[in-house]
Design an enzyme around this catalytic site. Structure first.
Site, PDB file in Angstrom:
ATOM      1  N   LYS A 115       0.798  -1.139  -0.027  1.00 44.87           N
ATOM      2  CA  LYS A 115       0.033  -0.064   0.019  1.00 44.87           C
ATOM      3  C   LYS A 115       1.019   1.187   0.062  1.00 44.87           C
ATOM      4  CE  LYS A 115      -4.175  -1.792   1.950  1.00 44.87           C
ATOM      5  NZ  LYS A 115      -5.357  -1.900   3.103  1.00 44.87           N
ATOM      6  N   LYS A 197      -7.176 -10.472 -10.160  1.00 37.33           N
ATOM      7  CA  LYS A 197      -8.298 -10.492  -9.303  1.00 37.33           C
ATOM      8  C   LYS A 197      -9.475  -9.537  -9.496  1.00 37.33           C
ATOM      9  CE  LYS A 197      -8.696 -10.253  -4.533  1.00 37.33           C
ATOM     10  NZ  LYS A 197      -8.339 -10.624  -2.955  1.00 37.33           N
ATOM     11  N   LYS A 200     -12.314  -3.413  -7.733  1.00 37.97           N
ATOM     12  CA  LYS A 200     -13.336  -2.235  -7.814  1.00 37.97           C
ATOM     13  C   LYS A 200     -12.419  -1.268  -8.551  1.00 37.97           C
ATOM     14  CE  LYS A 200     -11.089  -0.671  -4.156  1.00 37.97           C
ATOM     15  NZ  LYS A 200     -10.153  -1.400  -3.093  1.00 37.97           N
TER      16      LYS A 200
END
Ligand code: TRP
Length: 337
Positions: A115, A197, A200
């Site tokens: 991240k 994967k 969104k």
């Protein structure tokens, strides 16, 4: 006497409007687990603000995810469903646990490293202590099982380590939670880039099917799903060329409750075009009830508000006992009320 049910707890971040991957990979499973366990589910809004998050979106998606859990069949009078930030004990225990979690352990977290790379302009302290808040979420409720995906296993390890360290230093306080991985949990891939994967944030409009997408949209997305040139509906585990069709077969099976073998024989000799349309249709049909219930519940603001309130109260009643115990153990002075 009735045997005490084991407790299962999990959270989902409202960083997006839930998609098929969230539904088949987590939320649908939660519904099943809620019948067997004393289940607690919450919307992890405090975790979401460690990422760049638009306030209006956060507010909207928190409510949307909450209502969706109810629409999917989690019963608010049987399970405890709530919004994380409505129960202040999460933050309070998080601070205590911060002081018993080594810096070194947190800096080794792969998700923190990933991240930090993804949001180099916003490597905030919350991102770093994210796993500690997650440990607090879990330990507050003395959960036996935590249904999470592989990507969250390392976080669960921290929760266990922190609990064990705290128990060792101050005597038994927290139950050590176990991960709960269900064999039925499907990993859903992007329809556009099927070796990634489903997510969104995919820039391709057709990659991700959202739980609240309209029927036509769902079918259009499946029609455009990327497959291979072999044109044979057959599942080949691990074959990169078949990632697209494997994914479509998995989704088809998840909604029809057919096995892979049954699906292959059903579709033998038929083309991809026809199959893609069929997958779109079973998904649209399968989501229809959820969508209708979602719309019904959403229009009943009073009911939703009552559910939010009751959920937070039920959760807080459990959480405050553990919090008080932990505060006492570390030596925070109490005052008689
Ligand atoms: N970190 C989890 C995720 O992103 C969400 C989460 C927050 C969670 N607190 C939790 C999951 C506690 C399980 C238990 O998916």
């Amino acid at each position: 006497m009735q045997e005490q049910k084991k407790r299962a707890l999990s959270g989902i971040q409202p960083t997006n409007t839930p998609h098929l991957g969230n539904y088949l990979g987590a939320m649908r499973n939660w519904v099943t687990l809620s019948r067997e366990f004393d289940a607690l589910y919450f919307i992890a809004d405090l975790h979401s603000i460690t990422a760049d998050m638009n306030p209006a979106m956060l507010r909207k998606q928190t409510l949307e995810s909450f209502v969706l859990l109810l629409a999917m069949g989690i019963e608010p009078d049987k399970s405890t469903v709530f919004v994380q930030s409505h129960v202040p004990a999460h933050c309070e225990l998080c601070w205590l646990l911060n002081c018993y979690t080594p810096y070194g352990e947190l800096s080794r977290m792969t998700q923190f490293k990933d991240k930090s790379k993804k949001q180099p302009e916003n490597i905030n302290a919350g991102l770093f202590t994210y796993p500690v808040l997650m440990a607090a979420d879990i330990l507050l409720y003395q959960a036996d099982y935590v249904p999470v995906g592989i990507d969250q296993k390392q976080h669960l390890e921290i929760a266990r380590n922190t609990a064990a360290r705290f128990n060792g230093a101050f005597s038994e306080t927290f139950k050590l939670p176990e991960p709960y991985t269900s064999p039925a949990t499907a990993k859903i891939m992007s329809l556009a880039v099927p070796d990634k994967k489903m997510s969104k944030s995919d820039s391709n409009q057709n990659a991700t099917v959202f739980v609240l997408d309209e029927r036509d949209t769902i079918i259009r997305k499946f029609k455009r799903a990327v497959t291979d040139s072999e044109a044979q509906v057959s599942y080949r585990e691990g074959d990169p060329n078949k990632a697209g069709i494997n994914n479509l077969i998995s989704i088809y099976c998840a909604f029809t409750e057919k096995t892979i073998v049954q699906t292959e024989s059903e579709w033998q000799g038929k083309g991809y075009g026809e199959f893609k349309l069929a997958v779109g249709e079973v998904v649209a049909d399968g989501l229809k009830d959820i969508q209708e219930k979602y719309n019904r519940l959403s229009s009943d603001k009073q009911y939703i508000n009552d559910c939010l309130k009751t959920g937070a109260q039920k959760a807080a009643a459990i959480a405050k006992r553990t919090l008080a115990k932990a505060q006492r153990k570390v030596g925070l002075m109490a005052v008689d009320s």
